[in-house]
Design a protein around this motif. Sequence first.
Motif, mmCIF file in Angstrom:
data_model
loop_
_atom_site.group_PDB
_atom_site.id
_atom_site.type_symbol
_atom_site.label_atom_id
_atom_site.label_comp_id
_atom_site.label_asym_id
_atom_site.label_seq_id
_atom_site.Cartn_x
_atom_site.Cartn_y
_atom_site.Cartn_z
ATOM 1 N N HIS A 6 0.863 -1.186 0.000
ATOM 2 C CA HIS A 6 0.000 0.000 0.000
ATOM 3 C C HIS A 6 0.896 1.231 0.000
ATOM 4 N N VAL A 7 0.837 1.967 -1.103
ATOM 5 C CA VAL A 7 1.706 3.116 -1.297
ATOM 6 C C VAL A 7 0.857 4.326 -1.642
ATOM 7 N N VAL A 37 -2.550 1.971 -4.622
ATOM 8 C CA VAL A 37 -2.031 3.342 -4.619
ATOM 9 C C VAL A 37 -3.174 4.273 -4.235
ATOM 10 N N THR A 38 -3.038 4.954 -3.096
ATOM 11 C CA THR A 38 -4.149 5.765 -2.608
ATOM 12 C C THR A 38 -3.955 7.263 -2.889
ATOM 13 N N VAL A 66 -5.518 2.189 -8.470
ATOM 14 C CA VAL A 66 -5.092 3.566 -8.191
ATOM 15 C C VAL A 66 -6.299 4.429 -7.871
ATOM 16 N N GLU A 67 -6.212 5.182 -6.785
ATOM 17 C CA GLU A 67 -7.219 6.188 -6.461
ATOM 18 C C GLU A 67 -6.710 7.570 -6.853
ATOM 19 N N GLY A 188 -4.219 7.803 2.133
ATOM 20 C CA GLY A 188 -2.946 8.505 2.025
ATOM 21 C C GLY A 188 -3.094 9.925 2.542
ATOM 22 N N HIS A 189 -2.638 10.888 1.721
ATOM 23 C CA HIS A 189 -2.841 12.331 1.909
ATOM 24 C C HIS A 189 -1.981 12.963 2.992
#
Length: 242
Positions: A6-7, A37-38, A66-67, A188-189
Amino acid sequence: MTRLFHVSDLHFGAEDRAALDWFAGLVAAEAPDAIVVTGDLTLRARAREFAAAAAWLQGLGRPVTVEAGNHDLPWFNPWARLVAPYRRYRALEAAIERPLGIAGVSVVPLKTTARAQWRLDWSKGHVSGDALRRTLALVAATPAGGLRFVACHHPLVEPGTRMSSRTRGGGRALAALAAAGVDAVLTGHVHDPFDHVHRAGGRAVRMIGAGTLSERIRAQPPGFNEIRIAGREFETVARTMA
């Protein structure tokens, strides 16, 4: 054992090339079952940044979903942001918001970005009713008995990191996802890793955040999460570059 990498927050345009090479080397050596991928592939949603991100992800040679992140919407072209905000994602079209089903775990997308919001800071999260309904329908269609993960860019509730998400509708969404049987929400973020248990919808749901592989680090060095799954048990290992 199933293993997910999870990246998040690659930020091509401000990428850390050494961190990207380190991650790619681990993928080649360890062959995770999939990569999640977030969001925030790019820094300014420029075509060349998307092209570089697409080439790098395709070179990993593993299943990828991918988000979109807030940095992946056009910054300097208001018309494109409102009318065709995801047009430059075409190089990654097959991976965008792609549900994944891998050996006992389903990964379902949730959109938390917005073209415009009734507040000054559009970088923060927003979960619309339509986005939540789409995700709940996907969750309902996943196989019974397996783990259910939701992938989105913004943490739905504040994780206590240096950077905030302030996701509107996030608490409501988390409660609905938990009630629907979601086991974890991958985000993420905020550029720092976390793994918290949150009570919502009458259930416990894990809130898991990945760090960054860019130069835009916060409290932690560049890194990603390895999620190890055995049956209905899973653990998160935050791996950082030495």
